[in-house]
Design a protein around this motif. Structure first.
Motif, PDB file in Angstrom:
ATOM      1  N   ARG A   1     -11.034  11.640  -8.650  1.00  0.00           N
ATOM      2  CA  ARG A   1      -9.935  10.782  -9.074  1.00  0.00           C
ATOM      3  C   ARG A   1      -8.585  11.384  -8.642  1.00  0.00           C
ATOM      4  NH1 ARG A   1     -10.637   6.920 -12.442  1.00  0.00           N
ATOM      5  NH2 ARG A   1     -12.523   7.870 -13.301  1.00  0.00           N
ATOM      6  N   LEU A   2      -8.446  12.700  -8.851  1.00  0.00           N
ATOM      7  CA  LEU A   2      -7.215  13.387  -8.442  1.00  0.00           C
ATOM      8  C   LEU A   2      -7.035  13.355  -6.926  1.00  0.00           C
ATOM      9  CD1 LEU A   2      -7.367  16.515 -10.796  1.00  0.00           C
ATOM     10  CD2 LEU A   2      -5.747  14.611 -10.934  1.00  0.00           C
ATOM     11  N   MET A   3      -8.141  13.581  -6.202  1.00  0.00           N
ATOM     12  CA  MET A   3      -8.065  13.549  -4.738  1.00  0.00           C
ATOM     13  C   MET A   3      -7.683  12.163  -4.235  1.00  0.00           C
ATOM     14  SD  MET A   3     -11.375  15.870  -3.703  1.00  0.00           S
ATOM     15  CE  MET A   3     -11.280  15.372  -1.984  1.00  0.00           C
ATOM     16  N   ALA A   4      -8.294  11.134  -4.835  1.00  0.00           N
ATOM     17  CA  ALA A   4      -8.011   9.767  -4.406  1.00  0.00           C
ATOM     18  C   ALA A   4      -6.548   9.408  -4.650  1.00  0.00           C
ATOM     19  CB  ALA A   4      -8.926   8.791  -5.140  1.00  0.00           C
ATOM     20  N   GLU A   5      -6.032   9.821  -5.793  1.00  0.00           N
ATOM     21  CA  GLU A   5      -4.628   9.537  -6.105  1.00  0.00           C
ATOM     22  C   GLU A   5      -3.700  10.183  -5.083  1.00  0.00           C
ATOM     23  OE1 GLU A   5      -4.060  10.872 -10.087  1.00  0.00           O
ATOM     24  OE2 GLU A   5      -5.106   9.151 -10.984  1.00  0.00           O
ATOM     25  N   ARG A   6      -3.998  11.437  -4.725  1.00  0.00           N
ATOM     26  CA  ARG A   6      -3.138  12.140  -3.779  1.00  0.00           C
ATOM     27  C   ARG A   6      -3.234  11.535  -2.385  1.00  0.00           C
ATOM     28  NH1 ARG A   6      -2.627  18.563  -3.642  1.00  0.00           N
ATOM     29  NH2 ARG A   6      -1.658  17.954  -5.595  1.00  0.00           N
ATOM     30  N   ILE A   7      -4.451  11.269  -1.940  1.00  0.00           N
ATOM     31  CA  ILE A   7      -4.643  10.709  -0.605  1.00  0.00           C
ATOM     32  C   ILE A   7      -4.002   9.333  -0.489  1.00  0.00           C
ATOM     33  CG2 ILE A   7      -6.362   9.879   1.050  1.00  0.00           C
ATOM     34  CD1 ILE A   7      -8.255  12.054  -0.170  1.00  0.00           C
ATOM     35  N   CYS A   8      -4.206   8.507  -1.517  1.00  0.00           N
ATOM     36  CA  CYS A   8      -3.659   7.148  -1.469  1.00  0.00           C
ATOM     37  C   CYS A   8      -2.135   7.163  -1.500  1.00  0.00           C
ATOM     38  CB  CYS A   8      -4.217   6.313  -2.623  1.00  0.00           C
ATOM     39  SG  CYS A   8      -5.981   5.931  -2.431  1.00  0.00           S
ATOM     40  N   LEU A   9      -1.575   8.126  -2.207  1.00  0.00           N
ATOM     41  CA  LEU A   9      -0.114   8.267  -2.224  1.00  0.00           C
ATOM     42  C   LEU A   9       0.398   8.676  -0.842  1.00  0.00           C
ATOM     43  CD1 LEU A   9       2.495   8.240  -3.912  1.00  0.00           C
ATOM     44  CD2 LEU A   9       2.063  10.663  -4.432  1.00  0.00           C
ATOM     45  N   GLN A  10      -0.292   9.629  -0.205  1.00  0.00           N
ATOM     46  CA  GLN A  10       0.112  10.094   1.128  1.00  0.00           C
ATOM     47  C   GLN A  10       0.009   8.982   2.166  1.00  0.00           C
ATOM     48  OE1 GLN A  10      -2.466  13.397   1.886  1.00  0.00           O
ATOM     49  NE2 GLN A  10      -1.265  14.861   0.675  1.00  0.00           N
ATOM     50  N   ARG A  11      -1.034   8.169   2.044  1.00  0.00           N
ATOM     51  CA  ARG A  11      -1.304   7.163   3.073  1.00  0.00           C
ATOM     52  C   ARG A  11      -0.841   5.761   2.682  1.00  0.00           C
ATOM     53  NH1 ARG A  11      -7.573   8.853   4.650  1.00  0.00           N
ATOM     54  NH2 ARG A  11      -7.131  11.036   5.175  1.00  0.00           N
TER      55      ARG A  11
END
Length: 204
Positions: free
Chosen positions: A138-148
């Motif tokens: 969940r944390l990884m998805a939030e960070r990746i989606c924010l970056q992209r």
């Protein structure tokens, strides 16, 4: 009278055998002590109870696997930018191989944890791994989606993905007794999981 180290090793050896044959709930301390050639009182000199004996077999391998998984996720979460696709895939596979090696170096312990621990504090080990994995994803998805600038995957799908990833290892432990045989299928299984993860992160 056996020396203390030998006595403890005998209790652990026969405890492992009893737990593997009967599971935690049905295992008999009396049988374990009888096979180890000691009195029940001798067992309580080394272990508080049956669960403590079970823990002496399973707890340290479980801690080692948790550490491998934590270090992998922390490494990814602490990166300034998410890894490029090739490097990402290689690191996921390397982590999976390290986890697999840990599991098969301690095969009996993980077989006990996953299939023979009902009635002990370890009976929810698989669910705990799913919960921990889902939290990290969940944390990884939030960070990746924010970056992209992408939409976040649905919570249901992240839970399913975490459950599927954990089940990958449960399946291997349940169906393959050798690390070599398990490893033959690992690369393809991890590739499928990586492709699934990337699909989850596609903008809708």
């Amino acid at each position: 009278m056996k020396n203390e180290k030998e006595t403890k090793e005998q209790l652990i050896q026969w405890g492992r055998k009893e737990f593997l044959e009967k599971g935690f709930a049905q295992a008999s301390l009396r049988n374990i002590c009888k096979n180890a050639g000691v009195t029940t009182g001798a067992l309580y000199f080394f272990f508080e109870n049956k669960e403590d004996l079970f823990a002496s077999i399973a707890e340290e391998p479980l801690r080692e696997l948790n550490q491998i998984l934590d270090e992998h996720f922390d490494k990814e979460l602490n990166q300034e930018e998410y890894l490029n696709q090739v490097k990402e895939d290689m690191e996921d596979l390397a982590c999976a191989k390290e986890m697999l090696h840990c599991i098969y170096q301690n095969y009996d312990a993980f077989h006990l944890l996953l299939t023979k621990s009902r009635g002990s504090k370890f009976e929810h080990t698989e669910e705990q791994f799913v919960e921990m994995t889902e939290k990290k994803y969940r944390l990884m998805a939030e960070r990746i989606c924010l970056q992209r600038n992408l939409s976040k995957p649905a919570d249901y799908m992240l839970h399913w993905f975490a459950h599927t990833q954990v089940n990958l290892f449960v399946h291997l432990v349940s169906h393959e007794k050798s690390e070599e045989n398990a490893g033959r299928n690992l690369e393809a299984m991890v590739a499928c999981m990586v492709a699934c993860w990337n699909q989850l992160l596609q903008d809708k």
